[in-house]
Scaffold this motif. Structure first.
Motif, PDB file in Angstrom:
ATOM      1  N   LEU A 147       0.840  -1.350   0.206  1.00 37.64           N
ATOM      2  CA  LEU A 147      -0.024  -0.009  -0.053  1.00 37.64           C
ATOM      3  C   LEU A 147       0.945   1.295   0.076  1.00 37.64           C
ATOM      4  O   LEU A 147       0.644   2.135  -0.509  1.00 37.64           O
ATOM      5  N   ALA A 148       2.022   1.246   0.759  1.00 35.53           N
ATOM      6  CA  ALA A 148       2.798   2.219   0.868  1.00 35.53           C
ATOM      7  C   ALA A 148       3.460   2.659  -0.412  1.00 35.53           C
ATOM      8  O   ALA A 148       3.751   3.475  -0.976  1.00 35.53           O
ATOM      9  N   GLN A 149       3.911   1.628  -1.091  1.00 41.46           N
ATOM     10  CA  GLN A 149       4.453   1.645  -2.503  1.00 41.46           C
ATOM     11  C   GLN A 149       3.425   2.402  -3.581  1.00 41.46           C
ATOM     12  O   GLN A 149       3.819   3.093  -4.377  1.00 41.46           O
ATOM     13  N   ARG A 152       3.281   5.958  -2.798  1.00 46.99           N
ATOM     14  CA  ARG A 152       4.301   6.735  -3.063  1.00 46.99           C
ATOM     15  C   ARG A 152       4.166   6.743  -4.822  1.00 46.99           C
ATOM     16  O   ARG A 152       4.520   7.699  -5.534  1.00 46.99           O
ATOM     17  N   ALA A 153       3.776   5.728  -5.700  1.00 48.18           N
ATOM     18  CA  ALA A 153       3.919   5.658  -7.061  1.00 48.18           C
ATOM     19  C   ALA A 153       2.764   6.645  -7.388  1.00 48.18           C
ATOM     20  O   ALA A 153       3.113   7.341  -8.564  1.00 48.18           O
ATOM     21  N   ALA A 154       1.537   6.612  -6.840  1.00 48.80           N
ATOM     22  CA  ALA A 154       0.624   7.508  -7.257  1.00 48.80           C
ATOM     23  C   ALA A 154       1.176   9.062  -7.014  1.00 48.80           C
ATOM     24  O   ALA A 154       0.552   9.817  -7.818  1.00 48.80           O
ATOM     25  N   HIS A 155       1.460   9.280  -5.882  1.00 49.07           N
ATOM     26  CA  HIS A 155       2.284  10.631  -5.463  1.00 49.07           C
ATOM     27  C   HIS A 155       3.130  11.100  -6.499  1.00 49.07           C
ATOM     28  O   HIS A 155       2.969  12.289  -7.042  1.00 49.07           O
ATOM     29  N   LYS A 318      -7.961  -6.440  -3.414  1.00 50.20           N
ATOM     30  CA  LYS A 318      -8.084  -5.562  -4.592  1.00 50.20           C
ATOM     31  C   LYS A 318      -8.848  -4.230  -4.358  1.00 50.20           C
ATOM     32  O   LYS A 318      -8.400  -3.139  -4.871  1.00 50.20           O
ATOM     33  N   MET A 319      -9.699  -4.354  -3.623  1.00 51.11           N
ATOM     34  CA  MET A 319     -10.515  -3.015  -3.172  1.00 51.11           C
ATOM     35  C   MET A 319      -9.510  -2.211  -2.312  1.00 51.11           C
ATOM     36  O   MET A 319      -9.587  -0.826  -2.748  1.00 51.11           O
ATOM     37  N   ASN A 320      -8.694  -2.542  -1.533  1.00 50.50           N
ATOM     38  CA  ASN A 320      -7.791  -1.695  -0.872  1.00 50.50           C
ATOM     39  C   ASN A 320      -6.907  -1.158  -1.935  1.00 50.50           C
ATOM     40  O   ASN A 320      -6.402   0.091  -1.653  1.00 50.50           O
ATOM     41  N   ARG A 321      -6.422  -1.884  -2.878  1.00 49.26           N
ATOM     42  CA  ARG A 321      -5.383  -1.278  -3.725  1.00 49.26           C
ATOM     43  C   ARG A 321      -6.043  -0.215  -4.767  1.00 49.26           C
ATOM     44  O   ARG A 321      -5.628   0.976  -4.969  1.00 49.26           O
ATOM     45  N   GLU A 322      -7.408  -0.363  -5.078  1.00 45.27           N
ATOM     46  CA  GLU A 322      -8.016   0.340  -5.801  1.00 45.27           C
ATOM     47  C   GLU A 322      -8.392   1.698  -5.150  1.00 45.27           C
ATOM     48  O   GLU A 322      -8.373   2.853  -5.663  1.00 45.27           O
ATOM     49  N   GLN A 323      -8.905   1.701  -3.836  1.00 43.59           N
ATOM     50  CA  GLN A 323      -9.173   2.805  -2.899  1.00 43.59           C
ATOM     51  C   GLN A 323      -7.816   3.732  -2.838  1.00 43.59           C
ATOM     52  O   GLN A 323      -8.137   4.737  -2.721  1.00 43.59           O
ATOM     53  N   ALA A 327      -7.649   7.523  -3.950  1.00 42.41           N
ATOM     54  CA  ALA A 327      -7.500   8.546  -2.875  1.00 42.41           C
ATOM     55  C   ALA A 327      -6.228   9.485  -3.577  1.00 42.41           C
ATOM     56  O   ALA A 327      -6.133  10.666  -3.343  1.00 42.41           O
ATOM     57  N   ALA A 328      -5.144   8.685  -3.860  1.00 41.99           N
ATOM     58  CA  ALA A 328      -3.917   9.429  -4.456  1.00 41.99           C
ATOM     59  C   ALA A 328      -4.190  10.009  -5.958  1.00 41.99           C
ATOM     60  O   ALA A 328      -3.356  10.748  -6.206  1.00 41.99           O
ATOM     61  N   LYS A 329      -5.292   9.716  -6.454  1.00 36.33           N
ATOM     62  CA  LYS A 329      -5.358  10.497  -7.685  1.00 36.33           C
ATOM     63  C   LYS A 329      -5.706  11.826  -8.105  1.00 36.33           C
ATOM     64  O   LYS A 329      -6.257  12.474  -7.188  1.00 36.33           O
ATOM     65  N   ASP A 330      -5.188  12.464  -9.076  1.00 38.47           N
ATOM     66  CA  ASP A 330      -5.514  13.934  -9.034  1.00 38.47           C
ATOM     67  C   ASP A 330      -7.055  14.092  -9.542  1.00 38.47           C
ATOM     68  O   ASP A 330      -7.693  13.375 -10.003  1.00 38.47           O
ATOM     69  N   PRO A 331      -7.738  15.058  -8.691  1.00 38.70           N
ATOM     70  CA  PRO A 331      -9.237  14.987  -8.840  1.00 38.70           C
ATOM     71  C   PRO A 331      -9.557  15.649 -10.054  1.00 38.70           C
ATOM     72  O   PRO A 331     -10.260  15.344 -10.904  1.00 38.70           O
ATOM     73  N   ASN A 332      -8.761  16.382 -10.898  1.00 42.55           N
ATOM     74  CA  ASN A 332      -8.977  17.063 -12.109  1.00 42.55           C
ATOM     75  C   ASN A 332      -8.767  15.641 -13.205  1.00 42.55           C
ATOM     76  O   ASN A 332      -9.626  15.912 -14.137  1.00 42.55           O
TER      77      ASN A 332
END
Length: 378
Positions: A147-149, A152-155, A318-323, A327-332
């Protein structure tokens, strides 16, 4: 004519010469980016060397007159002098276009130019310091969890998207105002804004180029190492040919390979933890004493999963990974994806989408805007 007047005229002439050399180099640099000449051609490489010589001459001028000082602020730098902060950046970009047998030397020179440019920009507080992310790669003495990885990747991905959008905005502004600034047909405030935005764009470019140079240097080192190994192998080939041939003939008479006949050891499967005291107790008391626990932990969990009481481990993961990614996705970016999906549904006349829109229209016809719970309201 006084001595002071002579010094003033000499300084003005040197400024004009510096500006002329810099502008010629800048125009030559843009021609290199727009030309269709092949990279390996002699004409292209002559242009590259000519552009570098002009930027080097301009750098010599700047150093001779002491144009910049580490003690001054960016607001203290004149508008006409801001453009000369770009000299090491242009030199680094041009150096990467050089074709030499020793590519590592070219990369080393370009890296020095880019770092010098960023260092000067940091001194004027034009950019944050370039910090390494190596310390954030793992926790103390252990590997980071998945999850931390993902976070960080999404950030990092969101940061790259933000930098890309900022760079595109700066490029559009620079492209729009370039000719007007060069011809000095705009006021000093607009010219200053232009050079500051050009510096910000070049800072992003320099950081990207440093990352590319770092990767290419690793590839060059691997290529050099592989070439040295190949050369050593070629030197020893003739000496080892006879020995290798005799050994292969001797080995051809024996077809016994002990490691091929060795049975592959399989990992012992995990034994389930039994809730009852032992397996015999489960077999004896299972049917007659339903109040006793008669299932293993795995059997109990599997049954609850089948009954829908407990969630499936794979689905939960899978749900935790998608969430985490959401959560780290850009709103735009998320909004753009939703709009794109909606446009596809409209073009394909998706029945679910049309039905949902019809229900929404019927709801709006019945329920007026502002209607709702008016309990205890006048």
């Amino acid at each position: 004519m006084s001595v002071k007047q002579i010094d003033t005229d000499a300084e003005e002439n040197s400024d004009k010469s510096l500006q002329a050399i810099f502008l010629n180099g800048w125009q030559g640099f843009e021609e290199l980016e727009e030309t269709s000449l092949p990279f390996n051609s002699v004409e292209y490489q002559l242009k590259v060397k000519d552009v570098m010589s002009k930027f080097e001459a301009a750098t010599t001028f700047v150093n001779r007159i002491g144009l910049f000082s580490p003690n001054e602020l960016i607001d203290e730098v004149s508008t006409d002098s801001l453009q000369y902060l770009l000299l090491p950046f242009f030199l680094g970009k041009t150096a990467l276009r050089l074709k030499q047998e020793d590519r590592g030397e070219v990369l080393q020179i370009a890296e020095v130019y880019f770092k010098d440019f960023l260092q000067r920009c940091e001194e004027y507080d034009l950019c944050g310091s370039r910090k390494s992310d190596e310390s954030g790669g793992s926790a103390e003495g252990g590997n980071p969890n998945e999850l931390a990885q993902l976070m960080r990747a999404a950030h990092a991905r969101n940061n790259k998207i933000a930098q890309f959008r900022k760079k595109k905005e700066l490029e559009e502004f620079v492209k729009k105002m370039k000719l007007a600034v060069r011809n000095k047909s705009v006021d000093d405030e607009v010219r200053r804004e232009f050079f500051l935005k050009l510096l910000n764009k070049s800072i992003i470019d320099a950081n990207e180029e440093l990352d590319s140079v770092k990767l290419e240097k690793q590839m060059v080192q691997m290529h050099v190492a592989a070439a040295s190994v190949a050369a050593a192998s070629n030197d020893d080939f003739s000496a080892n040919t006879t020995m290798t041939t005799s050994n292969s003939e001797h080995a051809g008479h024996s077809h016994h390979h002990p490691h091929h006949n060795r049975p592959q050891t399989k990992r012992k499967p995990m034994q389930p933890f039994i809730i009852t005291r032992n397996a015999a107790q489960k077999a004896v008391f299972g049917a007659g004493y339903p109040s006793l626990p008669v299932m293993t932990v795995d059997e109990f969990y599997d049954q609850r999963v089948r009954d829908g009481v407990f969630p499936d481990e794979e689905k939960v993961e899978k749900m935790n990974r998608e969430q985490a990614i959401a959560a780290a996705k850009d709103p735009n970016e998320k909004e753009d994806e939703e709009k794109a999906i909606e446009e596809v549904q409209i073009e394909n006349d998706d029945p679910e989408y049309l039905e949902r829109m019809r229900r929404m229209d019927e709801y709006k016809d019945v329920v007026r805007r502002g209607d709702g719970n008016r309990y205890n309201r006048s």
